[in-house]
Design a protein around this motif. Structure first.
Motif, PDB file in Angstrom:
ATOM      1  N   ALA A  75      -9.369  -4.273 -10.923  1.00 33.64           N
ATOM      2  CA  ALA A  75      -7.967  -4.621 -10.710  1.00 33.64           C
ATOM      3  C   ALA A  75      -7.078  -3.705 -11.550  1.00 33.64           C
ATOM      4  O   ALA A  75      -7.441  -3.293 -12.648  1.00 33.64           O
ATOM      5  N   PHE A  76      -5.899  -3.389 -11.005  1.00 35.09           N
ATOM      6  CA  PHE A  76      -4.916  -2.606 -11.739  1.00 35.09           C
ATOM      7  C   PHE A  76      -3.521  -3.137 -11.396  1.00 35.09           C
ATOM      8  O   PHE A  76      -3.324  -3.793 -10.373  1.00 35.09           O
ATOM      9  N   ASN A  77      -2.561  -2.874 -12.265  1.00 37.69           N
ATOM     10  CA  ASN A  77      -1.190  -3.334 -12.052  1.00 37.69           C
ATOM     11  C   ASN A  77      -0.474  -2.356 -11.131  1.00 37.69           C
ATOM     12  O   ASN A  77      -0.334  -1.177 -11.454  1.00 37.69           O
ATOM     13  N   VAL A  78      -0.007  -2.842  -9.990  1.00 38.53           N
ATOM     14  CA  VAL A  78       0.732  -2.004  -9.046  1.00 38.53           C
ATOM     15  C   VAL A  78       2.179  -1.887  -9.491  1.00 38.53           C
ATOM     16  O   VAL A  78       2.761  -0.821  -9.469  1.00 38.53           O
ATOM     17  N   GLY A  79       2.758  -2.994  -9.897  1.00 36.29           N
ATOM     18  CA  GLY A  79       4.156  -3.017 -10.315  1.00 36.29           C
ATOM     19  C   GLY A  79       4.682  -4.435 -10.263  1.00 36.29           C
ATOM     20  O   GLY A  79       3.917  -5.398 -10.191  1.00 36.29           O
ATOM     21  N   LEU A 118       4.195  -9.963 -11.388  1.00 38.32           N
ATOM     22  CA  LEU A 118       3.376  -8.762 -11.472  1.00 38.32           C
ATOM     23  C   LEU A 118       2.458  -8.707 -10.261  1.00 38.32           C
ATOM     24  O   LEU A 118       1.769  -9.673  -9.950  1.00 38.32           O
ATOM     25  N   VAL A 119       2.470  -7.586  -9.571  1.00 37.02           N
ATOM     26  CA  VAL A 119       1.620  -7.399  -8.408  1.00 37.02           C
ATOM     27  C   VAL A 119       0.399  -6.599  -8.848  1.00 37.02           C
ATOM     28  O   VAL A 119       0.529  -5.554  -9.483  1.00 37.02           O
ATOM     29  N   ARG A 120      -0.770  -7.128  -8.518  1.00 38.97           N
ATOM     30  CA  ARG A 120      -2.015  -6.460  -8.885  1.00 38.97           C
ATOM     31  C   ARG A 120      -2.735  -6.015  -7.627  1.00 38.97           C
ATOM     32  O   ARG A 120      -2.581  -6.604  -6.574  1.00 38.97           O
ATOM     33  N   GLY A 121      -3.510  -4.976  -7.743  1.00 43.43           N
ATOM     34  CA  GLY A 121      -4.269  -4.465  -6.607  1.00 43.43           C
ATOM     35  C   GLY A 121      -5.678  -4.101  -7.036  1.00 43.43           C
ATOM     36  O   GLY A 121      -6.016  -4.149  -8.224  1.00 43.43           O
ATOM     37  N   ARG A 122      -6.489  -3.752  -6.060  1.00 40.73           N
ATOM     38  CA  ARG A 122      -7.862  -3.322  -6.321  1.00 40.73           C
ATOM     39  C   ARG A 122      -8.122  -2.063  -5.509  1.00 40.73           C
ATOM     40  O   ARG A 122      -7.811  -2.012  -4.329  1.00 40.73           O
ATOM     41  N   MET A 123      -8.686  -1.081  -6.139  1.00 41.45           N
ATOM     42  CA  MET A 123      -9.006   0.153  -5.453  1.00 41.45           C
ATOM     43  C   MET A 123     -10.076  -0.126  -4.409  1.00 41.45           C
ATOM     44  O   MET A 123     -11.124  -0.682  -4.722  1.00 41.45           O
ATOM     45  N   GLY A 124      -9.784   0.174  -3.174  1.00 44.79           N
ATOM     46  CA  GLY A 124     -10.746  -0.057  -2.102  1.00 44.79           C
ATOM     47  C   GLY A 124     -10.955  -1.522  -1.782  1.00 44.79           C
ATOM     48  O   GLY A 124     -11.859  -1.874  -1.044  1.00 44.79           O
ATOM     49  N   GLY A 125     -10.144  -2.396  -2.341  1.00 42.05           N
ATOM     50  CA  GLY A 125     -10.257  -3.823  -2.058  1.00 42.05           C
ATOM     51  C   GLY A 125     -11.322  -4.528  -2.877  1.00 42.05           C
ATOM     52  O   GLY A 125     -11.367  -5.746  -2.906  1.00 42.05           O
TER      53      GLY A 125
END
Length: 157
Positions: free
Chosen positions: A65-69, A54-61
Protein backbone atom coordinates in the motif's frame (compact mmCIF):
# COMPACT_ATOMS: atom_id res chain seq x y z
CA UNK A 1 -19.30 -13.47 18.67
CA UNK A 2 -20.20 -14.80 15.19
CA UNK A 3 -22.29 -12.58 12.92
CA UNK A 4 -25.65 -13.94 11.83
CA UNK A 5 -26.11 -14.51 8.07
CA UNK A 6 -29.19 -12.26 8.08
CA UNK A 7 -27.09 -9.36 9.37
CA UNK A 8 -24.51 -9.96 6.64
CA UNK A 9 -27.20 -9.79 3.97
CA UNK A 10 -28.54 -6.53 5.41
CA UNK A 11 -25.02 -5.08 5.56
CA UNK A 12 -24.36 -6.06 1.93
CA UNK A 13 -27.64 -4.45 0.84
CA UNK A 14 -26.80 -1.28 2.77
CA UNK A 15 -23.29 -1.22 1.36
CA UNK A 16 -24.81 -1.35 -2.13
CA UNK A 17 -27.29 1.50 -1.67
CA UNK A 18 -24.75 3.70 0.16
CA UNK A 19 -22.36 3.17 -2.76
CA UNK A 20 -25.06 4.08 -5.27
CA UNK A 21 -25.95 7.24 -3.33
CA UNK A 22 -22.31 8.28 -2.94
CA UNK A 23 -21.50 7.79 -6.64
CA UNK A 24 -24.67 9.45 -7.94
CA UNK A 25 -24.61 12.94 -9.37
CA UNK A 26 -25.89 15.54 -6.88
CA UNK A 27 -28.55 16.81 -9.28
CA UNK A 28 -29.87 13.27 -9.79
CA UNK A 29 -30.16 12.70 -6.03
CA UNK A 30 -31.93 16.05 -5.54
CA UNK A 31 -34.36 15.31 -8.39
CA UNK A 32 -35.11 11.84 -7.01
CA UNK A 33 -35.67 13.30 -3.53
CA UNK A 34 -38.03 15.97 -4.88
CA UNK A 35 -39.97 13.32 -6.83
CA UNK A 36 -40.64 11.16 -3.75
CA UNK A 37 -44.32 11.27 -2.78
CA UNK A 38 -43.50 10.85 0.92
CA UNK A 39 -40.54 12.62 2.51
CA UNK A 40 -40.39 12.14 6.28
CA UNK A 41 -39.25 14.81 8.70
CA UNK A 42 -35.73 14.35 10.01
CA UNK A 43 -33.24 16.02 12.31
CA UNK A 44 -29.50 16.35 11.82
CA UNK A 45 -27.35 14.26 14.13
CA UNK A 46 -24.27 15.58 12.36
CA UNK A 47 -24.75 18.58 10.11
CA UNK A 48 -23.00 18.21 6.75
CA UNK A 49 -19.29 18.87 7.15
CA UNK A 50 -16.43 18.77 4.70
CA UNK A 51 -12.98 17.38 5.35
CA UNK A 52 -10.11 15.45 3.81
CA UNK A 53 -9.48 11.73 3.67
CA UNK A 54 -6.27 9.98 2.74
CA UNK A 55 -6.55 7.87 -0.38
CA UNK A 56 -4.39 4.76 -0.46
CA UNK A 57 -3.57 2.51 -3.38
CA UNK A 58 -1.74 -0.70 -4.18
CA UNK A 59 0.64 -1.23 -7.04
CA UNK A 60 -0.97 -3.74 -9.37
CA UNK A 61 -3.89 -4.12 -6.97
CA UNK A 62 -2.01 -6.54 -4.72
CA UNK A 63 1.31 -4.91 -3.91
CA UNK A 64 2.35 -2.82 -0.95
CA UNK A 65 0.00 0.00 0.00
CA UNK A 66 1.09 3.58 -0.67
CA UNK A 67 -0.48 7.01 -0.14
CA UNK A 68 -1.95 8.37 -3.37
CA UNK A 69 -3.05 11.70 -1.91
CA UNK A 70 -5.99 13.37 -0.22
CA UNK A 71 -9.51 14.00 -1.43
CA UNK A 72 -12.34 16.17 -0.17
CA UNK A 73 -15.31 14.33 1.36
CA UNK A 74 -18.54 15.65 2.86
CA UNK A 75 -20.44 13.64 5.46
CA UNK A 76 -23.76 13.95 7.26
CA UNK A 77 -25.89 11.92 9.68
CA UNK A 78 -29.63 12.25 10.26
CA UNK A 79 -32.40 10.63 12.30
CA UNK A 80 -35.94 10.25 11.02
CA UNK A 81 -38.87 10.97 13.32
CA UNK A 82 -39.53 7.22 13.34
CA UNK A 83 -36.04 6.63 14.80
CA UNK A 84 -34.01 5.29 11.85
CA UNK A 85 -30.53 6.76 11.53
CA UNK A 86 -28.79 7.32 8.21
CA UNK A 87 -25.36 8.45 7.10
CA UNK A 88 -24.10 9.94 3.88
CA UNK A 89 -20.52 10.26 2.63
CA UNK A 90 -19.91 11.85 -0.77
CA UNK A 91 -16.82 12.95 -2.67
CA UNK A 92 -16.48 16.71 -2.94
CA UNK A 93 -18.08 19.60 -1.11
CA UNK A 94 -21.78 19.19 -1.86
CA UNK A 95 -23.43 19.47 1.57
CA UNK A 96 -26.96 18.92 0.23
CA UNK A 97 -25.88 15.71 -1.54
CA UNK A 98 -24.46 14.32 1.73
CA UNK A 99 -27.59 15.29 3.68
CA UNK A 100 -29.96 13.75 1.13
CA UNK A 101 -27.85 10.59 0.95
CA UNK A 102 -28.12 10.30 4.75
CA UNK A 103 -31.91 10.81 4.61
CA UNK A 104 -32.32 8.21 1.88
CA UNK A 105 -30.12 5.77 3.83
CA UNK A 106 -32.38 6.20 6.86
CA UNK A 107 -35.50 5.78 4.71
CA UNK A 108 -34.09 2.54 3.24
CA UNK A 109 -33.87 1.20 6.79
CA UNK A 110 -37.53 2.00 7.51
CA UNK A 111 -39.66 -0.98 6.41
CA UNK A 112 -42.61 1.26 5.51
CA UNK A 113 -40.50 3.50 3.24
CA UNK A 114 -37.96 1.09 1.78
CA UNK A 115 -40.03 -0.18 -1.15
CA UNK A 116 -40.75 3.27 -2.51
CA UNK A 117 -37.19 4.54 -2.07
CA UNK A 118 -35.58 1.42 -3.49
CA UNK A 119 -37.58 1.52 -6.71
CA UNK A 120 -37.84 5.27 -7.25
CA UNK A 121 -34.37 6.29 -6.13
CA UNK A 122 -31.77 3.55 -5.65
CA UNK A 123 -32.65 1.47 -8.72
CA UNK A 124 -32.99 4.58 -10.89
CA UNK A 125 -29.62 5.97 -9.77
CA UNK A 126 -27.94 2.56 -10.23
CA UNK A 127 -29.33 2.31 -13.79
CA UNK A 128 -28.04 5.81 -14.61
CA UNK A 129 -24.58 4.90 -13.31
CA UNK A 130 -24.55 1.66 -15.31
CA UNK A 131 -25.55 3.53 -18.47
CA UNK A 132 -22.75 6.08 -17.96
CA UNK A 133 -20.18 3.29 -17.45
CA UNK A 134 -21.39 1.44 -20.56
CA UNK A 135 -21.31 4.63 -22.64
CA UNK A 136 -17.76 5.37 -21.50
CA UNK A 137 -16.73 1.77 -22.24
CA UNK A 138 -18.23 1.97 -25.76
CA UNK A 139 -16.40 5.25 -26.44
CA UNK A 140 -13.14 3.77 -25.21
CA UNK A 141 -13.66 0.58 -27.25
CA UNK A 142 -14.24 2.66 -30.40
CA UNK A 143 -10.74 4.12 -30.09
CA UNK A 144 -9.00 0.86 -29.25
CA UNK A 145 -6.00 0.01 -31.35
CA UNK A 146 -4.84 -3.60 -31.58
CA UNK A 147 -1.12 -3.88 -32.00
CA UNK A 148 0.35 -7.10 -33.19
CA UNK A 149 3.72 -8.30 -34.24
CA UNK A 150 4.23 -10.28 -37.35
CA UNK A 151 7.08 -12.69 -37.07
CA UNK A 152 8.73 -13.62 -40.31
CA UNK A 153 11.01 -16.47 -40.76
CA UNK A 154 13.66 -16.02 -43.34
CA UNK A 155 15.42 -18.77 -45.02
CA UNK A 156 19.21 -18.79 -45.39
CA UNK A 157 20.47 -16.52 -48.15
Amino acid sequence: MPVEPVELAVNEDRRHWLSVLAKARPDEVAAAWDALPQRPAYSALRAPETGLVLVRGRMGGAGDAFNVGEMTVTRAAVRLESGETGVGYVAGRDRRHAELAACLDAMMQAPALRGAVEGAVIDMLARAQTERRETAARKAAATKVDFFTMVRTRGPQ
